[in-house]
Design a protein around this motif. Sequence first.
Motif, mmCIF file in Angstrom:
data_model
loop_
_atom_site.group_PDB
_atom_site.id
_atom_site.type_symbol
_atom_site.label_atom_id
_atom_site.label_comp_id
_atom_site.label_asym_id
_atom_site.label_seq_id
_atom_site.Cartn_x
_atom_site.Cartn_y
_atom_site.Cartn_z
ATOM 1 N N ILE A 112 -1.510 -17.190 -12.084
ATOM 2 C CA ILE A 112 -0.178 -16.843 -11.559
ATOM 3 C C ILE A 112 0.039 -17.580 -10.244
ATOM 4 N N GLY A 113 1.052 -18.431 -10.211
ATOM 5 C CA GLY A 113 1.376 -19.143 -8.985
ATOM 6 C C GLY A 113 2.249 -18.296 -8.078
ATOM 7 N N PHE A 114 2.166 -18.579 -6.779
ATOM 8 C CA PHE A 114 2.998 -17.859 -5.811
ATOM 9 C C PHE A 114 3.603 -18.867 -4.841
ATOM 10 N N ILE A 115 4.904 -18.728 -4.588
ATOM 11 C CA ILE A 115 5.601 -19.582 -3.630
ATOM 12 C C ILE A 115 6.088 -18.706 -2.482
ATOM 13 N N SER A 116 5.576 -18.950 -1.286
ATOM 14 C CA SER A 116 5.951 -18.156 -0.116
ATOM 15 C C SER A 116 7.200 -18.748 0.529
ATOM 16 N N GLY A 117 7.728 -18.018 1.510
ATOM 17 C CA GLY A 117 8.918 -18.467 2.217
ATOM 18 C C GLY A 117 8.638 -18.825 3.659
ATOM 19 N N GLY A 118 7.452 -19.295 3.951
ATOM 20 C CA GLY A 118 7.114 -19.654 5.328
ATOM 21 C C GLY A 118 6.407 -18.516 6.043
ATOM 22 N N ASP A 119 6.537 -18.517 7.369
ATOM 23 C CA ASP A 119 5.776 -17.554 8.171
ATOM 24 C C ASP A 119 6.572 -16.317 8.542
ATOM 25 N N ARG A 120 7.706 -16.065 7.898
ATOM 26 C CA ARG A 120 8.445 -14.834 8.155
ATOM 27 C C ARG A 120 7.629 -13.623 7.710
ATOM 28 N N ARG A 121 7.889 -12.522 8.389
ATOM 29 C CA ARG A 121 7.128 -11.297 8.111
ATOM 30 C C ARG A 121 7.245 -10.891 6.646
ATOM 31 N N ALA A 122 8.467 -10.912 6.100
ATOM 32 C CA ALA A 122 8.655 -10.490 4.711
ATOM 33 C C ALA A 122 7.862 -11.376 3.770
ATOM 34 N N SER A 123 7.888 -12.681 4.000
ATOM 35 C CA SER A 123 7.164 -13.610 3.145
ATOM 36 C C SER A 123 5.658 -13.376 3.254
ATOM 37 N N THR A 124 5.194 -13.156 4.465
ATOM 38 C CA THR A 124 3.763 -12.911 4.677
ATOM 39 C C THR A 124 3.314 -11.663 3.930
ATOM 40 N N TYR A 125 4.098 -10.594 4.020
ATOM 41 C CA TYR A 125 3.734 -9.358 3.336
ATOM 42 C C TYR A 125 3.796 -9.510 1.819
ATOM 43 N N ARG A 126 4.735 -10.325 1.332
ATOM 44 C CA ARG A 126 4.821 -10.536 -0.111
ATOM 45 C C ARG A 126 3.613 -11.326 -0.613
ATOM 46 N N ARG A 127 3.142 -12.263 0.207
ATOM 47 C CA ARG A 127 1.921 -12.992 -0.161
ATOM 48 C C ARG A 127 0.711 -12.036 -0.189
ATOM 49 N N ILE A 128 0.654 -11.134 0.791
ATOM 50 C CA ILE A 128 -0.440 -10.164 0.841
ATOM 51 C C ILE A 128 -0.414 -9.281 -0.410
ATOM 52 N N GLY A 129 0.782 -8.851 -0.810
ATOM 53 C CA GLY A 129 0.898 -8.016 -2.008
ATOM 54 C C GLY A 129 0.480 -8.759 -3.262
ATOM 55 N N TYR A 130 0.844 -10.029 -3.360
ATOM 56 C CA TYR A 130 0.442 -10.872 -4.500
ATOM 57 C C TYR A 130 -1.073 -10.963 -4.571
ATOM 58 N N ARG A 131 -1.703 -11.249 -3.440
ATOM 59 C CA ARG A 131 -3.163 -11.378 -3.414
ATOM 60 C C ARG A 131 -3.850 -10.050 -3.717
ATOM 61 N N ALA A 132 -3.270 -8.959 -3.215
ATOM 62 C CA ALA A 132 -3.865 -7.640 -3.447
ATOM 63 C C ALA A 132 -3.880 -7.301 -4.929
ATOM 64 N N ALA A 133 -2.814 -7.660 -5.652
ATOM 65 C CA ALA A 133 -2.760 -7.379 -7.088
ATOM 66 C C ALA A 133 -3.821 -8.175 -7.837
ATOM 67 N N LEU A 134 -3.993 -9.430 -7.450
ATOM 68 C CA LEU A 134 -5.032 -10.237 -8.101
ATOM 69 C C LEU A 134 -6.414 -9.643 -7.845
#
Length: 340
Positions: free
Chosen positions: A187-209
């Motif tokens: 599963i690929g993930f595309i972040s939106g830069g260093d914004r807080r929302a993007s950072t948290y969404r990346r964390i959630g993606y990694r947590a699920a994996l």
Amino acid sequence: MSQTSTPARRPTIKEVAKLAGVSFKTVARVVNNEPSVTAERREAVHKAMTMLNYAPNVSARQLASKRSYLLALVFGGGGLDNFARAQTGAIRRCREAGYQLIVEEVVPGSETEVAARLQNARVDGVIVLPPLSFHPPLLEALRERALRYALISPDGGDPIASSVGLDDKLAAKQMTSRLIALGHRDIGFISGGDRRASTYRRIGYRAALETAGIPLRPDLEAEGDFSFKSGEVAARQLLGGPVRPSAIFAANDGMALGVMVAAARLGLRVPEDLSVAGFDDMPYAKLVWPELTTIRRPLREMASTAVDLLLEPEDGRAPHHVVLDFELIERGSTMQRTAP
């Protein structure tokens, strides 16, 4: 002989009270949005006001209190779709509370001017939409003018402002978990830069994996900037890597649409060859084909809640931070993965 029509008589507060079965003081408390009214009586008063087409006299209310009964909604750089949804929620809640809403657009360099206009209008509070909710020049200008404000989806803590948002980490984890449940492992993930929302969404993606026992792969993550074009570029990077993902989760809908275009240009079918998911549930998520699977961010409810935060009395309490529920909307851009 010509006849002149007599202007329709305005209903009185006592007529509203009689129809609602309450005292006129209770109606006044509801009109002034005072907390000391039960939900049942408040509902009865609102219903009577609607039936009688009663509108409070704003000028009289202003004279009788230190409030202007005006709130402002400021936007800029976040897209008209976001603004329209938030404006609808704010207007409806303001109408219920007997307030009026004014709107200001902020462009780079206009922050001080906009804050001055809002101060001159004597607004009781300002609702700040993203990305302005993490735009220091505007927030500093509002503070310099001693204007109270509430932030929607801020990028970090603000020591003086209340805010309303959602749990980006949990939402992203649920979306990724859903893709895993559909049989996807790469599963690929595309972040939106260093914004807080993007950072948290990346964390959630990694947590699920991690929860699913799937190893993290840096080559399955790419960086975007929340724009359509960046999503297309990032998707080409992921799809041309050593391991081609069977699904891509983008941190917003704009980038997800870029993924779909990149897939089409590479001759890949969505969702047969590539499942695609986004975040926000923008109106265009239902205008593409196949329709986009995404996380619904309730902007109308968020703006309505921001109004409530500004209507709370200022009594020295700490800022109030509200987290609203999200919804995973599953549409045609994702499907059960079949064995290769």
